[in-house]
Structures are given as C-alpha cells and as structure tokens.
Design a protein around this motif. Structure first.
Motif, PDB file in Angstrom:
ATOM      1  N   LYS A   7      77.695 -21.368  61.495  1.00 39.10           N
ATOM      2  CA  LYS A   7      78.112 -21.528  62.891  1.00 39.10           C
ATOM      3  C   LYS A   7      79.209 -22.580  63.038  1.00 39.10           C
ATOM      4  O   LYS A   7      79.985 -22.547  63.988  1.00 39.10           O
ATOM      5  N   LYS A   8      79.269 -23.501  62.101  1.00 42.63           N
ATOM      6  CA  LYS A   8      80.333 -24.516  62.103  1.00 42.63           C
ATOM      7  C   LYS A   8      81.612 -23.969  61.478  1.00 42.63           C
ATOM      8  O   LYS A   8      82.531 -24.722  61.187  1.00 42.63           O
ATOM      9  N   GLU A   9      81.636 -22.667  61.249  1.00 44.39           N
ATOM     10  CA  GLU A   9      82.786 -21.929  60.740  1.00 44.39           C
ATOM     11  C   GLU A   9      83.167 -22.293  59.307  1.00 44.39           C
ATOM     12  O   GLU A   9      84.339 -22.311  58.944  1.00 44.39           O
ATOM     13  N   LEU A  10      82.170 -22.571  58.490  1.00 45.59           N
ATOM     14  CA  LEU A  10      82.418 -22.757  57.069  1.00 45.59           C
ATOM     15  C   LEU A  10      82.371 -21.406  56.375  1.00 45.59           C
ATOM     16  O   LEU A  10      81.596 -20.529  56.757  1.00 45.59           O
ATOM     17  N   PHE A  11      83.185 -21.244  55.359  1.00 44.78           N
ATOM     18  CA  PHE A  11      83.167 -20.024  54.576  1.00 44.78           C
ATOM     19  C   PHE A  11      81.966 -20.027  53.636  1.00 44.78           C
ATOM     20  O   PHE A  11      81.361 -21.074  53.385  1.00 44.78           O
TER      21      PHE A  11
END
Length: 72
Positions: A7-11
C-alpha cells in the motif's frame, strides 16, 4: 505487513529485500522471500479480502432441550 508495504507503493522486489534485510523468513520453508513469492502472497490476500467482503444478513439460532432420564 506485506500488504501494508504494498500500500506504500513499494515494488515486490523492494518488499522482498526489506523482509530479507530485517531477517524475516517464510513461515513454512524458512527460506528468504522472493519477488515472485510476494506477488503470489498479495494475490491470495486480495482473493481472501474479496471472499470475506460479504455481509451477514441474518443469523438464526435454535435451542433444543432433551429431558434427562433418571433410572433409580
């Protein structure tokens, strides 16, 4: 935790590196995390969220009483 990192937009690769650097291992095999394993974990978690998204409309309860036979 994996979903919150997602959700923190990490791959997926970044999530696996984060987990491996912080000494997390997989539950069953005790291996390191891979990006493919993260992807599959997220996929299964999304399916579980969809499955649990249904609301309960009605609950019905019943009480059955059986008499106790005393033979004395």
């Amino acid at each position: 935790m994996i979903y919150s990192l997602h959700k923190k937009e990490l791959f997926n690769k970044e999530i696996s590196e984060y987990l491996n650097n912080n000494d997390f291992v997989t539950f069953r095999t005790k291996d390191n995390y891979t990006s493919k394993l993260i992807w599959m974990t997220l996929k299964k978690y999304r399916i579980r969220l969809l499955r649990n998204n249904y609301n309960i409309l009605q609950i019905k309860e019943c009480l059955y009483v059986n008499p106790i036979n005393k033979n004395t």
